[in-house]
Design a protein around this motif. Structure first.
Motif, mmCIF file in Angstrom:
data_model
loop_
_atom_site.group_PDB
_atom_site.id
_atom_site.type_symbol
_atom_site.label_atom_id
_atom_site.label_comp_id
_atom_site.label_asym_id
_atom_site.label_seq_id
_atom_site.Cartn_x
_atom_site.Cartn_y
_atom_site.Cartn_z
ATOM 1 N N PRO A 251 0.807 -1.225 0.000
ATOM 2 C CA PRO A 251 0.000 0.000 0.000
ATOM 3 C C PRO A 251 0.843 1.280 0.000
ATOM 4 O O PRO A 251 0.421 2.310 -0.531
ATOM 5 C CB PRO A 251 -0.813 -0.109 1.293
ATOM 6 N N ARG A 252 2.032 1.204 0.579
ATOM 7 C CA ARG A 252 2.904 2.386 0.656
ATOM 8 C C ARG A 252 3.719 2.580 -0.620
ATOM 9 O O ARG A 252 4.008 3.719 -1.013
ATOM 10 C CB ARG A 252 3.832 2.241 1.865
ATOM 11 N N GLU B 17 -1.911 5.000 -4.713
ATOM 12 C CA GLU B 17 -3.307 4.639 -4.499
ATOM 13 C C GLU B 17 -4.226 5.056 -5.642
ATOM 14 O O GLU B 17 -5.386 4.637 -5.718
ATOM 15 C CB GLU B 17 -3.802 5.263 -3.179
ATOM 16 N N GLU C 169 -6.033 -7.348 3.736
ATOM 17 C CA GLU C 169 -5.586 -5.980 3.459
ATOM 18 C C GLU C 169 -5.147 -5.823 2.005
ATOM 19 O O GLU C 169 -5.478 -4.838 1.344
ATOM 20 C CB GLU C 169 -4.441 -5.597 4.390
ATOM 21 N N VAL C 170 -4.395 -6.795 1.492
ATOM 22 C CA VAL C 170 -3.909 -6.731 0.111
ATOM 23 C C VAL C 170 -5.080 -6.707 -0.864
ATOM 24 O O VAL C 170 -5.077 -5.955 -1.851
ATOM 25 C CB VAL C 170 -2.975 -7.920 -0.194
ATOM 26 N N GLU D 47 -6.589 -3.209 -0.760
ATOM 27 C CA GLU D 47 -5.705 -2.213 -1.369
ATOM 28 C C GLU D 47 -5.634 -2.384 -2.887
ATOM 29 O O GLU D 47 -5.514 -1.403 -3.622
ATOM 30 C CB GLU D 47 -4.302 -2.311 -0.755
ATOM 31 N N ARG E 198 -7.275 0.382 -6.129
ATOM 32 C CA ARG E 198 -6.350 0.837 -7.172
ATOM 33 C C ARG E 198 -6.837 0.481 -8.579
ATOM 34 O O ARG E 198 -6.144 0.747 -9.551
ATOM 35 C CB ARG E 198 -4.949 0.255 -6.918
ATOM 36 N N LYS F 2 -13.172 3.773 0.773
ATOM 37 C CA LYS F 2 -12.094 4.436 1.514
ATOM 38 C C LYS F 2 -12.544 4.835 2.915
ATOM 39 O O LYS F 2 -11.793 4.706 3.887
ATOM 40 C CB LYS F 2 -11.609 5.655 0.741
ATOM 41 N N LYS G 97 -12.617 1.714 5.151
ATOM 42 C CA LYS G 97 -11.450 0.841 4.998
ATOM 43 C C LYS G 97 -11.121 0.057 6.266
ATOM 44 O O LYS G 97 -11.001 -1.180 6.229
ATOM 45 C CB LYS G 97 -10.233 1.669 4.574
#
Length: 280
Positions: free
Chosen positions: A103-104, A108, A131-132, A135, A139, A216, A219
């Protein structure tokens, strides 16, 4: 999270079963490419085996419009993938990092038409998978698709890796979809191969019919709810694993010759025990 025993396969022009359905899906997607570039993010890309057959399935005129982004923790693997991309005139870039930093490291901005996670879930573990998946979802472009594939059993075994079966993945997806606020029913397909059993699913952000702003805004709740369900699933798997190991312990003489199952259970026990120490 990285699995020390994991490896990436590369074989010139060989199409693996895990890639065939993804390539078929991409073939259909590429037929809709007109003026804009088609951006593809391949998570845990390894050596880029999936792109080795790309030039065989698409019109050469479409290749210049495809942009391939490979994400992996292993720089050497990514070097191989970039060389392969250059050989077929595929525009490509790479992101080097552990999956928890995805994510970093990847912007995004909703820019991707296609995100693939092939043989990734058993390595990163179910908690990070939640989480993946989220994310990757945010995107996607409006017509973007996520493709996920993995095996129910790994051979050779990898210390710390935890394969999930089709039903377990379906239950995780049902919780994930419910947390997203979509009325769509998820589907996970199961495939019987000569050496293993696998599963796969796709997510179309358009079909979910949920606004990006809503995703978002919610989240933390979406990821937390999914991870909480996964925690319950992990405990259930751990209980079954203990019960089976206890059975082997009590009836060693009657169960001679089943060494492969015993070893697989011990690998599963270790992976589950590690996960039970993870805070959700």
């Amino acid at each position: 999270m990285a699995i020390g025993d994991s490896s990436a396969v590369y074989s010139e022009k060989r199409v693996f079963s895990q890639h065939q359905s993804a390539l078929t899906l991409l073939q259909h997607q590429f037929s809709k490419v007109l003026n804009d570039n088609y951006l593809w993010l391949d998570l845990a890309a390894g050596k880029g085996q999936i792109i080795s057959s790309l030039e065989d399935i698409i019109n050469p005129s479409i290749m210049p419009k495809i942009v391939y982004h490979a994400f992996d923790a292993n720089q050497i693997f990514l070097d191989v993938a970039m060389v392969k991309a250059s050989k077929i005139d595929l525009k490509a870039d790479r992101f080097i990092g552990q999956m928890e930093n995805f994510p970093r490291l990847v912007d995004e901005t909703p820019q991707y038409n296609f995100v693939s996670l092939i043989n990734v879930v058993h390595e990163i573990g179910p908690y990070l998978f939640a989480e993946v998946l989220f994310e990757a979802l945010i995107r996607l472009k409006e017509d973007g698709v996520i493709y996920v594939y993995d095996m129910e059993a790994i051979d050779p075994l990898e210390v710390g890796a935890l394969p999930l079966n089709q039903l377990e993945v379906l239950k995780i997806l049902e919780t994930f979809y419910s947390s997203l606020g979509t009325s769509l029913t998820p589907n996970v397909s199961k495939w019987q191969h000569s050496t293993t059993t696998s599963w796969n699913f796709t997510i179309s952000i358009k079909d979910l019919n949920v606004s990006r702003d809503s995703l978002k805004e919610n989240k933390d709740q979406i990821i937390s709810s999914t991870r909480q369900f996964i925690q319950v699933l992990i405990e259930e798997k751990f209980t079954r694993c203990i019960r089976q190991l206890d059975l082997y312990t009590k009836h060693q003489t009657e169960l001679v010759g089943d060494d492969a199952s015993k070893i697989r259970l011990l690998y599963e026990f270790w992976a589950l025990n590690r996960l039970r120490g993870v805070s959700v």
